[in-house]
Design a protein around this motif. Structure first.
Motif, PDB file in Angstrom:
ATOM      1  N   ILE A 154      14.842 -13.395  45.138  1.00  0.00           N
ATOM      2  CA  ILE A 154      15.032 -14.488  44.228  1.00  0.00           C
ATOM      3  C   ILE A 154      15.597 -15.669  44.570  1.00  0.00           C
ATOM      4  O   ILE A 154      16.511 -15.786  45.350  1.00  0.00           O
ATOM      5  N   GLY A 155      15.071 -16.866  44.458  1.00  0.00           N
ATOM      6  CA  GLY A 155      15.405 -18.231  44.934  1.00  0.00           C
ATOM      7  C   GLY A 155      14.942 -18.618  46.292  1.00  0.00           C
ATOM      8  O   GLY A 155      15.072 -19.741  46.325  1.00  0.00           O
ATOM      9  N   ASP A 156      14.043 -17.699  46.935  1.00  0.00           N
ATOM     10  CA  ASP A 156      13.237 -18.206  48.066  1.00  0.00           C
ATOM     11  C   ASP A 156      12.147 -18.991  47.538  1.00  0.00           C
ATOM     12  O   ASP A 156      11.519 -19.012  46.574  1.00  0.00           O
ATOM     13  N   GLU A 157      11.918 -20.153  48.445  1.00  0.00           N
ATOM     14  CA  GLU A 157      10.613 -20.943  48.210  1.00  0.00           C
ATOM     15  C   GLU A 157       9.656 -20.713  49.271  1.00  0.00           C
ATOM     16  O   GLU A 157      10.112 -20.530  50.448  1.00  0.00           O
ATOM     17  N   VAL A 158       8.436 -20.749  48.853  1.00  0.00           N
ATOM     18  CA  VAL A 158       7.232 -20.625  49.861  1.00  0.00           C
ATOM     19  C   VAL A 158       6.378 -22.121  49.437  1.00  0.00           C
ATOM     20  O   VAL A 158       6.120 -22.304  48.305  1.00  0.00           O
ATOM     21  N   ASP A 159       6.152 -22.635  50.451  1.00  0.00           N
ATOM     22  CA  ASP A 159       5.348 -23.591  50.874  1.00  0.00           C
ATOM     23  C   ASP A 159       3.765 -23.169  51.659  1.00  0.00           C
ATOM     24  O   ASP A 159       4.020 -23.050  52.557  1.00  0.00           O
ATOM     25  N   ILE A 160       3.029 -23.657  50.863  1.00  0.00           N
ATOM     26  CA  ILE A 160       1.479 -23.413  51.554  1.00  0.00           C
ATOM     27  C   ILE A 160       0.597 -24.652  51.442  1.00  0.00           C
ATOM     28  O   ILE A 160       0.168 -25.043  50.447  1.00  0.00           O
ATOM     29  N   PRO A 161       0.747 -25.389  52.459  1.00  0.00           N
ATOM     30  CA  PRO A 161       0.048 -26.780  52.215  1.00  0.00           C
ATOM     31  C   PRO A 161      -1.459 -26.654  51.654  1.00  0.00           C
ATOM     32  O   PRO A 161      -2.094 -25.725  52.359  1.00  0.00           O
ATOM     33  N   GLY A 162      -1.614 -27.471  50.799  1.00  0.00           N
ATOM     34  CA  GLY A 162      -3.114 -27.290  50.184  1.00  0.00           C
ATOM     35  C   GLY A 162      -3.186 -26.367  49.234  1.00  0.00           C
ATOM     36  O   GLY A 162      -4.153 -26.363  48.378  1.00  0.00           O
ATOM     37  N   GLU A 163      -2.206 -25.613  49.093  1.00  0.00           N
ATOM     38  CA  GLU A 163      -2.139 -24.403  47.801  1.00  0.00           C
ATOM     39  C   GLU A 163      -1.064 -24.720  46.892  1.00  0.00           C
ATOM     40  O   GLU A 163      -1.172 -24.477  45.691  1.00  0.00           O
ATOM     41  N   GLY A 164       0.045 -25.228  47.323  1.00  0.00           N
ATOM     42  CA  GLY A 164       1.050 -25.452  46.706  1.00  0.00           C
ATOM     43  C   GLY A 164       2.377 -25.021  47.219  1.00  0.00           C
ATOM     44  O   GLY A 164       2.901 -24.340  48.064  1.00  0.00           O
ATOM     45  N   ARG A 165       3.518 -25.336  45.981  1.00  0.00           N
ATOM     46  CA  ARG A 165       4.879 -24.725  46.365  1.00  0.00           C
ATOM     47  C   ARG A 165       5.141 -23.697  45.441  1.00  0.00           C
ATOM     48  O   ARG A 165       5.001 -24.191  44.024  1.00  0.00           O
ATOM     49  N   PHE A 166       5.978 -22.989  45.630  1.00  0.00           N
ATOM     50  CA  PHE A 166       6.438 -21.748  44.808  1.00  0.00           C
ATOM     51  C   PHE A 166       7.764 -21.319  44.986  1.00  0.00           C
ATOM     52  O   PHE A 166       8.449 -21.292  46.181  1.00  0.00           O
ATOM     53  N   GLU A 167       8.308 -20.925  43.834  1.00  0.00           N
ATOM     54  CA  GLU A 167       9.874 -20.374  43.818  1.00  0.00           C
ATOM     55  C   GLU A 167       9.700 -19.014  43.414  1.00  0.00           C
ATOM     56  O   GLU A 167       9.020 -18.724  42.315  1.00  0.00           O
ATOM     57  N   ILE A 168      10.428 -18.015  44.080  1.00  0.00           N
ATOM     58  CA  ILE A 168      10.403 -16.646  43.251  1.00  0.00           C
ATOM     59  C   ILE A 168      11.639 -16.498  42.380  1.00  0.00           C
ATOM     60  O   ILE A 168      12.788 -17.262  42.859  1.00  0.00           O
ATOM     61  N   VAL A 169      11.181 -16.396  41.202  1.00  0.00           N
ATOM     62  CA  VAL A 169      12.276 -16.271  40.293  1.00  0.00           C
ATOM     63  C   VAL A 169      12.244 -14.760  39.446  1.00  0.00           C
ATOM     64  O   VAL A 169      11.395 -13.881  39.825  1.00  0.00           O
ATOM     65  N   THR A 170      13.544 -14.637  39.055  1.00  0.00           N
ATOM     66  CA  THR A 170      13.573 -13.080  38.142  1.00  0.00           C
ATOM     67  C   THR A 170      12.459 -13.116  36.914  1.00  0.00           C
ATOM     68  O   THR A 170      12.355 -14.063  36.310  1.00  0.00           O
ATOM     69  N   GLY A 171      11.820 -11.935  36.872  1.00  0.00           N
ATOM     70  CA  GLY A 171      11.045 -11.512  35.615  1.00  0.00           C
ATOM     71  C   GLY A 171      11.775 -11.030  34.533  1.00  0.00           C
ATOM     72  O   GLY A 171      11.162 -10.435  33.528  1.00  0.00           O
ATOM     73  N   GLU A 172      13.003 -10.838  34.671  1.00  0.00           N
ATOM     74  CA  GLU A 172      13.636  -9.787  33.631  1.00  0.00           C
ATOM     75  C   GLU A 172      14.251 -10.929  32.552  1.00  0.00           C
ATOM     76  O   GLU A 172      14.464 -12.025  32.753  1.00  0.00           O
TER      77      GLU A 172
END
Length: 72
Positions: free
Chosen positions: A54-72
């Motif tokens: 949780i809190g990590d960020e993933v960047d995939i050029p051409g696909e987008g930027r994502f943040e891992i968040v809690t689903g609770e």
């Protein structure tokens, strides 16, 4: 930035790619990571088993930027 909700403490990068609808099956993760650049917290990453928390960020050029968040 898109948010990916997880219920556990972490998920792997391969699981993330499937959750984010980047790939359609877990078996494609290895191929995808060989063909495309994926950045986790601004560092190039090619291990499908990389743990994302949780809190990590993933960047995939051409696909987008994502943040891992809690689903609770």
């Amino acid at each position: 930035m898109n948010q990916i909700k997880i219920k556990d403490e972490f998920i792997t990068l391969g699981q993330f790619l499937k959750l984010a609808d980047i790939i359609s099956s877990g078996g494609q993760a290895k191929w995808f990571l060989q063909e495309y650049e994926v950045y986790v917290n601004e560092e190039l990453e090619d291990r499908r088993g990389r743990k994302l928390y949780i809190g990590d960020e993933v960047d995939i050029p051409g696909e987008g930027r994502f943040e891992i968040v809690t689903g609770e």
